[in-house]
Design a protein around this motif. Structure first.
Motif, PDB file in Angstrom:
ATOM      1  N   UNK A 148      43.007  44.183  49.752  1.00 47.21           N
ATOM      2  CA  UNK A 148      41.941  44.077  50.753  1.00 47.21           C
ATOM      3  C   UNK A 148      40.574  44.244  50.106  1.00 47.21           C
ATOM      4  N   UNK A 149      40.436  45.211  49.217  1.00 46.19           N
ATOM      5  CA  UNK A 149      39.155  45.407  48.527  1.00 46.19           C
ATOM      6  C   UNK A 149      38.809  44.191  47.673  1.00 46.19           C
ATOM      7  N   UNK A 177      41.614  55.241  47.657  1.00 43.48           N
ATOM      8  CA  UNK A 177      42.862  54.477  47.741  1.00 43.48           C
ATOM      9  C   UNK A 177      44.065  55.374  47.485  1.00 43.48           C
ATOM     10  N   UNK A 178      43.976  56.229  46.469  1.00 42.92           N
ATOM     11  CA  UNK A 178      45.071  57.136  46.142  1.00 42.92           C
ATOM     12  C   UNK A 178      45.327  58.122  47.278  1.00 42.92           C
ATOM     13  N   UNK A 179      44.274  58.724  47.810  1.00 42.73           N
ATOM     14  CA  UNK A 179      44.437  59.685  48.911  1.00 42.73           C
ATOM     15  C   UNK A 179      45.046  59.033  50.145  1.00 42.73           C
ATOM     16  N   UNK A 180      44.580  57.827  50.474  1.00 40.79           N
ATOM     17  CA  UNK A 180      45.121  57.121  51.633  1.00 40.79           C
ATOM     18  C   UNK A 180      46.602  56.806  51.420  1.00 40.79           C
ATOM     19  N   UNK A 181      46.960  56.359  50.226  1.00 38.01           N
ATOM     20  CA  UNK A 181      48.357  56.017  49.938  1.00 38.01           C
ATOM     21  C   UNK A 181      49.249  57.251  50.009  1.00 38.01           C
ATOM     22  N   UNK A 187      51.074  50.840  50.667  1.00 37.84           N
ATOM     23  CA  UNK A 187      49.728  51.229  51.074  1.00 37.84           C
ATOM     24  C   UNK A 187      48.717  51.001  49.954  1.00 37.84           C
ATOM     25  N   UNK A 188      49.056  51.420  48.748  1.00 40.07           N
ATOM     26  CA  UNK A 188      48.138  51.242  47.615  1.00 40.07           C
ATOM     27  C   UNK A 188      47.896  49.762  47.348  1.00 40.07           C
ATOM     28  N   UNK A 189      48.959  48.973  47.342  1.00 38.79           N
ATOM     29  CA  UNK A 189      48.829  47.536  47.084  1.00 38.79           C
ATOM     30  C   UNK A 189      47.965  46.853  48.145  1.00 38.79           C
ATOM     31  N   UNK A 215      35.482  55.042  40.463  1.00 41.53           N
ATOM     32  CA  UNK A 215      36.259  56.275  40.518  1.00 41.53           C
ATOM     33  C   UNK A 215      36.481  56.739  41.956  1.00 41.53           C
ATOM     34  N   UNK A 216      35.455  56.636  42.795  1.00 42.09           N
ATOM     35  CA  UNK A 216      35.605  57.078  44.177  1.00 42.09           C
ATOM     36  C   UNK A 216      36.486  56.110  44.973  1.00 42.09           C
ATOM     37  N   UNK A 217      36.408  54.817  44.650  1.00 37.96           N
ATOM     38  CA  UNK A 217      37.286  53.838  45.302  1.00 37.96           C
ATOM     39  C   UNK A 217      38.732  54.138  44.952  1.00 37.96           C
TER      40      UNK A 217
END
Length: 75
Positions: free
Chosen positions: A63-64, A10-14, A56-58, A4-6
């Motif tokens: 990467x993860x 990811x969502x916030x960064x995107x 960004x999300x992709x 959930x935190x990952x």
């Protein structure tokens, strides 16, 4: 780090990338309309935010995934 935190990271960064890059793209592509106070093209405006968000999300997800595979290989 749990899933959930990952996802949230990811969502916030995107979202941040989409807002910054999308705004820059709108300024580049629709500068004349902004200066003359004309109505912006809704498709160009939407795509200017959607495309950087998706990229960004992709890239974060890939990467993860690749980092996880590398870590498994090194164990």
């Amino acid at each position: 780090m749990n899933g959930k935190s990952v996802f949230r990271i990811t969502l916030n960064r995107a979202i941040v990338v989409a807002l910054v890059v999308g705004t820059i793209l709108i300024l580049i592509n629709q500068y004349e309309k902004i200066i003359s106070l004309e109505r912006l093209n809704i498709w160009k405006t939407g795509l200017s935010y959607i495309v950087p968000f998706c990229v960004s999300a992709y890239s974060s997800i890939v990467e993860r995934r690749d980092t996880g595979k590398r870590n498994q290989f090194l164990k």
